[in-house]
Structure formats: C-alpha cells, structure tokens
Scaffold this motif. Structure first.
Motif, PDB file in Angstrom:
ATOM      1  N   LYS A   1       7.512  19.912  -4.806  1.00 10.34           N
ATOM      2  CA  LYS A   1       6.135  20.301  -5.711  1.00 10.34           C
ATOM      3  C   LYS A   1       6.434  19.904  -7.143  1.00 10.34           C
ATOM      4  CE  LYS A   1       4.314  22.250  -1.954  1.00 10.34           C
ATOM      5  NZ  LYS A   1       5.258  21.516  -0.964  1.00 10.34           N
TER       6      LYS A   1
ATOM      7  N   PRO B   1       6.084  17.566 -10.692  1.00 10.04           N
ATOM      8  CA  PRO B   1       5.279  16.434 -10.942  1.00 10.04           C
ATOM      9  C   PRO B   1       5.870  15.119 -10.613  1.00 10.04           C
ATOM     10  CG  PRO B   1       5.368  18.237 -12.621  1.00 10.04           C
ATOM     11  CD  PRO B   1       6.308  18.639 -11.447  1.00 10.04           C
TER      12      PRO B   1
ATOM     13  N   LYS C   1      -2.906  19.161  -1.835  1.00  9.87           N
ATOM     14  CA  LYS C   1      -3.000  19.315  -3.312  1.00  9.87           C
ATOM     15  C   LYS C   1      -1.810  19.168  -4.128  1.00  9.87           C
ATOM     16  CE  LYS C   1      -7.611  21.187  -3.164  1.00  9.87           C
ATOM     17  NZ  LYS C   1      -8.015  20.080  -2.357  1.00  9.87           N
TER      18      LYS C   1
ATOM     19  N   PRO D   1       1.263  17.845  -6.672  1.00 13.79           N
ATOM     20  CA  PRO D   1       1.061  17.514  -8.158  1.00 13.79           C
ATOM     21  C   PRO D   1       1.359  15.852  -8.370  1.00 13.79           C
ATOM     22  CG  PRO D   1       2.918  18.697  -7.835  1.00 13.79           C
ATOM     23  CD  PRO D   1       2.289  18.849  -6.483  1.00 13.79           C
TER      24      PRO D   1
ATOM     25  N   TYR E   1      -6.065  14.026 -18.060  1.00 15.56           N
ATOM     26  CA  TYR E   1      -6.619  15.342 -18.175  1.00 15.56           C
ATOM     27  C   TYR E   1      -6.312  16.623 -17.100  1.00 15.56           C
ATOM     28  CZ  TYR E   1     -10.838  15.019 -15.445  1.00 15.56           C
ATOM     29  OH  TYR E   1     -11.671  14.899 -14.393  1.00 15.56           O
ATOM     30  N   CYS E   2      -6.337  16.175 -15.735  1.00 16.77           N
ATOM     31  CA  CYS E   2      -5.980  17.124 -14.819  1.00 16.77           C
ATOM     32  C   CYS E   2      -4.981  16.670 -13.991  1.00 16.77           C
ATOM     33  CB  CYS E   2      -7.254  17.315 -13.919  1.00 16.77           C
ATOM     34  SG  CYS E   2      -7.713  15.637 -13.147  1.00 16.77           S
TER      35      CYS E   2
ATOM     36  N   PHE F   1      -1.337  16.805 -12.564  1.00 19.32           N
ATOM     37  CA  PHE F   1      -0.272  17.564 -11.849  1.00 19.32           C
ATOM     38  C   PHE F   1      -1.022  18.926 -11.670  1.00 19.32           C
ATOM     39  CE2 PHE F   1       1.955  14.993 -15.017  1.00 19.32           C
ATOM     40  CZ  PHE F   1       2.664  13.907 -13.945  1.00 19.32           C
ATOM     41  N   ASP F   2      -2.195  19.000 -12.115  1.00 19.53           N
ATOM     42  CA  ASP F   2      -3.036  20.297 -11.286  1.00 19.53           C
ATOM     43  C   ASP F   2      -3.476  19.970  -9.871  1.00 19.53           C
ATOM     44  OD1 ASP F   2      -2.546  21.394 -13.740  1.00 19.53           O
ATOM     45  OD2 ASP F   2      -4.833  20.962 -14.380  1.00 19.53           O
ATOM     46  N   GLU F   3      -3.699  18.730  -9.774  1.00 24.19           N
ATOM     47  CA  GLU F   3      -4.149  18.302  -8.443  1.00 24.19           C
ATOM     48  C   GLU F   3      -3.748  16.768  -8.328  1.00 24.19           C
ATOM     49  OE1 GLU F   3      -8.732  17.500  -8.577  1.00 24.19           O
ATOM     50  OE2 GLU F   3      -8.416  18.863  -9.990  1.00 24.19           O
TER      51      GLU F   3
END
Ligand SMILES: Cc1ncc(C[n+]2csc(CCOP(=O)(O)OP(=O)(O)O)c2C)c(N)n1
Ligand SMILES: [Mg+2]
Length: 275
Positions: free
Chosen positions: A129, A131, A157, A159, A209-210, A212-214
């Motif tokens: 999990k 990055p 989902k 990262p 911009y997003c 490692f959040d998803e």
C-alpha cells in the motif's frame, strides 16, 4: 512548479546518455543499450513532483530506464559501472542497460519481458500500500497481463501511478499499425482516471493532482531521439523537448547544461581510468 529543478534532472539524463552514445559508437560499451534521449522530461517531472509532495515512491522501470534511474537520484557511478559490466554496478554488472535498479532508491529493475513490471508493481503495491510508480512503453502496455493488473489496481484503489512513455514506437512499428485504441481510454474503462498528455513538465505536474489518492494512468506523448537500441538516429528532425525547455528557460538553463555536461564527463572519465 520549479521548472528549473525539473530541467536539472533532465539535464543529468541528457548529458549522461550523450556520453553513452559516444561509448557505444567507440565500442567501450558492447551490450544492448537503450537510450532515454528525448524522453527525459517524463521522469524528471514525475520525480520532482513526488519528491515535492514529500513522497519516496517505489519505482518499477523498464528497459529504457536510464532517465528514470537518474531522475529518481539513482547513483551515477553505479550506473556507469553497470554499463561497463562491473561487479560494482547497480545490478552487480549482470543486468546491463535494460535491467538497472537501485536498492537505495527503491527502483526495481526490469526482467526483460515487456510489461512484466506492471503486474509485479501492482502486486507489490497491493501488498505494501506504499505509493508506487510503474513505467511502461506504449508497446509494453499492449501485453495482456498489463491490462488485468490495471483492473485489479482499480478495483482495490491502490496508490499507484501508471506512466505510459508513449513514443509511438515498438522498435520501429508505429502505434497506428498495432492498435486502434488508446491507454487512457482503457484506464477509464477500468473506472480509473486516465489522461492523454504531452511531456510538457507543467502539464505532467498538473495531471499528477490526485496521484496516490487513487490509481491513475498518464499516457505521456514523447519522442525518442535515437535508435531503439544502440547509437544511431532514426529521424534528424524529431521534436526535442529538452531543446525546447532550454530555449524557454534561457541562459540559466544553458549554464546548467554546460555544468552538468562537465560533471557527467568527469564521472565517466574517472570510472574509465580505473580500468
Ligand atoms: C514479451 C516481449 N515481447 C517482445 C520483446 C522484444 N522487445 C523488446 S523492447 C520491444 C519494444 C518495446 O516498445 P515499448 O514498450 O513501446 O518501449 P520503447 O522501446 O518504445 O521505450 C520489443 C518488441 C520483449 N522484450 N518482450
Ligand atoms: Mg514505445
């Protein structure tokens, strides 16, 4: 974004591979070697962006990986030694250009099977999990096991950032001959954010911009300046992002280029003198 810092990373890769080009021509290096020249701004921007986010990612690379290794602060001396086939190389002199890696920088070397790094990276990310960034070429992206792994990353989902270094070529075969679909559409079909962008550093940074959040996929259009393998030129007039950025940034970039060139040439000289 600090465009100059990105340029510095790109300049290291550019100058490094320009020396490698010479060493291939004079046969100092006699193994298959894959130059990153023309594609440096992908890794340079991704590295600058994620380090700016305070993240130390795990990185899975493929055969054209000198720029990725150097941009993510892989040790230059160990890379030189690797290309010279020495035990002190970053892969103990056993991997060569296609399989460079760095334990210190969490860069996982490639095994030579196109696209294999993608399911391995997804499995790794599923377990840790942490990055994770995985680089693949536009042709490696076509391997079936890449697509299944992307589906799993989306479902869970993870990262992970999928980077497609889209130079439009599989050795010499253009993308339009090979397929009628695009990787950002595939990502979207898997319910993942997918973008088709250029290798302009500002654009790459914006689309992280997003990260490692998803899971996200960036299909980054770029240009390979030299042959698939070895030292030669396919197309003299191909677009060169490095020259474009140098022009844009002006004299300071030229200065960075010259200083980096000296640094890289000295590093090579020092290692070669050890023979
Ligand atoms: C499964 C597999 N098939 C074929 C090859 C031979 N091969 C090595 S690199 C390459 C082209 C790779 O193209 P791409 O993934 O777009 O990366 P690029 O070289 O353009 O950076 C091929 C066909 C291989 N290594 N593995
Ligand atoms: Mg390609």
């Amino acid at each position: 974004m600090d465009r100059l810092q990105v340029f510095k990373r790109a300049s290291l890769s550019r100058n490094f591979d320009e020396v490698v080009f010479e060493k291939l021509q004079d046969k100092t290096i006699a193994y298959p070697t894959y130059l990153s020249v023309g594609q440096e701004f992908i890794s340079a921007t991704i590295a600058q962006t994620v380090y700016g986010m305070g993240i130390e990612p795990d990185i899975f690379i493929q055969h054209r990986g000198h720029a990725t290794y150097l941009s993510f602060d892989g040790d230059i001396v160990q890379l030189i030694d690797e290309l010279l086939g020495r035990k002190s190389g970053c892969a103990n002199g056993m991997g060569g250009s296609a399989s460079i890696h760095s334990k210190e920088k969490n860069i996982f070397g490639h095994d030579g099977l196109m696209g294999s790094q993608v399911p391995i990276a997804v499995g790794h990310c599923y377990k840790t999990k942490h990055p994770t960034i995985v680089h693949m070429g536009d042709a490696s992206a076509e391997e079936d096991y890449v697509l299944g792994a992307m589906g799993w990353a989306s479902t869970k989902k993870l990262p992970i950032v999928f980077i497609v270094e889209d130079n439009n070529l599989s050795i010499l075969t253009e993308k339009r001959v090979r397929r009628n679909w695009e990787m950002h559409d595939v990502a979207r079909a898997f319910k993942m954010r997918g973008y088709d962008i250029s290798d302009d550093p500002v654009e790459i940074k914006n689309y992280m911009y997003c990260a490692f959040d998803e899971p996200i996929l960036l299909n980054i259009n770029t240009h390979r300046k030299f042959w698939h393998s070895g030292a030669g030129i396919d197309d003299e007039n191909i677009f060169d992002r490095y020259e474009e950025e140098k022009k844009l940034l002006g004299s300071i970039a030229e200065e960075i280029h010259q200083q980096t060139k000296i640094k890289v040439e000295n590093a090579w000289k020092k290692q070669l003198d050890k023979q």
